[in-house]
Design a protein around this motif. Structure first.
Motif: not given
Length: 316
Positions: A33, A39, A54, A56
């Motif tokens: 990602l 994202t 992030s 992710r």
């Protein structure tokens, strides 16, 4: 030697393949990602240092927590004793509920909280009484339901050894209900505790690792499932820790709830009734205490906890 004797998990259990699969899934899930434009739009957040991080990392952790019990189930399964795989199924259910509920909350990002965001267990339940359904209330319901199902599966897996027969069937049924309820409380409370700890880089991951290490070496063949689930939680935590400490990623609700649910399932899978009871009491106590006490404040004022909390963390 009988077939049953040879198919029971040995002292080492399925730890190596579970660790490898969990670590691989966590890293691949997070890194897959890294590039997509989606994202940056939906998963980037500003952390307490003002840095862009992030979510992710949380998605990767959630994938790791799903992969670990799935792999454990394949290794633990004994055709002669089908219930040996139930703890692994419980792990999948609990981690799925935690990860899914957390992802909804992360993607919503408080959009349905109006001008007065609800915080804590009391805040979300209070909003519900006012007719407002927050994503936090949804998390309570989904994680709670997943914990109830997982707790029932764990209790069912133990019933052949702990349950009663014949004239003691009623007692055995009551024991199963208590076992299932205790296990559900363990899973739900520790999923919440890890979410509450995810306020600083690496904190929730370190907590998961510290809780998992003693479970990884839990002795005896009856602890095979506990060891396997704890190994998955430990490997997932280790895989996610560098980027989390470096403030490139964060767990968010997705990762912290999924990881906490898996740790809770490992605790609830332990064969010792006393340990499961203590885990339920401590987990519930911490959740209730969080309504009045700041975990960050307590950690900052306690030298040993503060040293562990800041270990490896990126300097400001």
């Amino acid at each position: 030697m009988s077939t049953r004797a040879t198919t029971l998990p040995g002292p080492r259990g399925p730890r190596a393949p579970v660790a490898l699969m969990a670590l691989t899934a966590t890293l691949l899930g997070s890194r897959a990602l890294r590039a997509p434009r989606w994202t940056k739009k939906h998963l980037e957040r500003t952390n307490y240092h003002g840095r862009t991080v992030s979510l992710r990392g949380g998605v990767g952790v959630a994938l790791g927590t799903l992969t670990a019990p799935s792999c454990a189930g394949a290794v633990l399964h004994d055709a002669a004793r089908p219930r040996t795989a139930l703890p692994a199924v419980a792990g999948v259910v609990a981690a799925s509920a935690g990860g899914l509920a957390g992802l909804v909350d992360d993607l919503d990002a408080g959009a349905h909280d109006d001008d007065a965001p609800a915080k804590g267990l009391r805040g979300h339940l209070g909003a519900l009484r006012e007719g407002r359904v927050t994503t936090g209330a949804l998390k309570i319901a989904v994680i709670g339901a997943g914990a109830v199902v997982a707790g029932g599966l764990l209790a069912a897996g133990r019933r052949p050894e702990e349950g009663a027969r014949g004239a003691r069937a009623a007692v055995g049924g009551a024991a199963w209900a208590v076992d299932a309820a205790t296990s559900a409380v363990v899973i739900a409370s520790w999923a919440n505790v890890h979410n509450l700890l995810d306020l600083r880089p690496g904190r929730a991951l370190k907590a998961a690792a510290l809780l998992s290490v003693p479970l990884v070496v839990a002795p005896g063949p009856r602890a095979a499932a506990c060891r396997a689930l704890a190994t998955g939680a430990l490997a997932t935590s280790v895989a996610a820790l560098p980027e989390d400490l470096g403030e490139d990623t964060m767990l968010g609700d997705t990762g912290s709830n999924a990881l906490g649910a898996l740790v809770g399932t490992a605790l609830a899978a332990h064969p010792a009734v006393g340990l499961r009871t203590v885990a339920a009491l401590v987990g519930t106590g911490l959740v209730l205490a969080s309504e009045k006490v700041s975990f960050s404040g307590v950690i900052a004022r306690t030298p040993l906890l503060n040293a562990l909390d800041t270990l490896g963390r990126r300097a400001r």
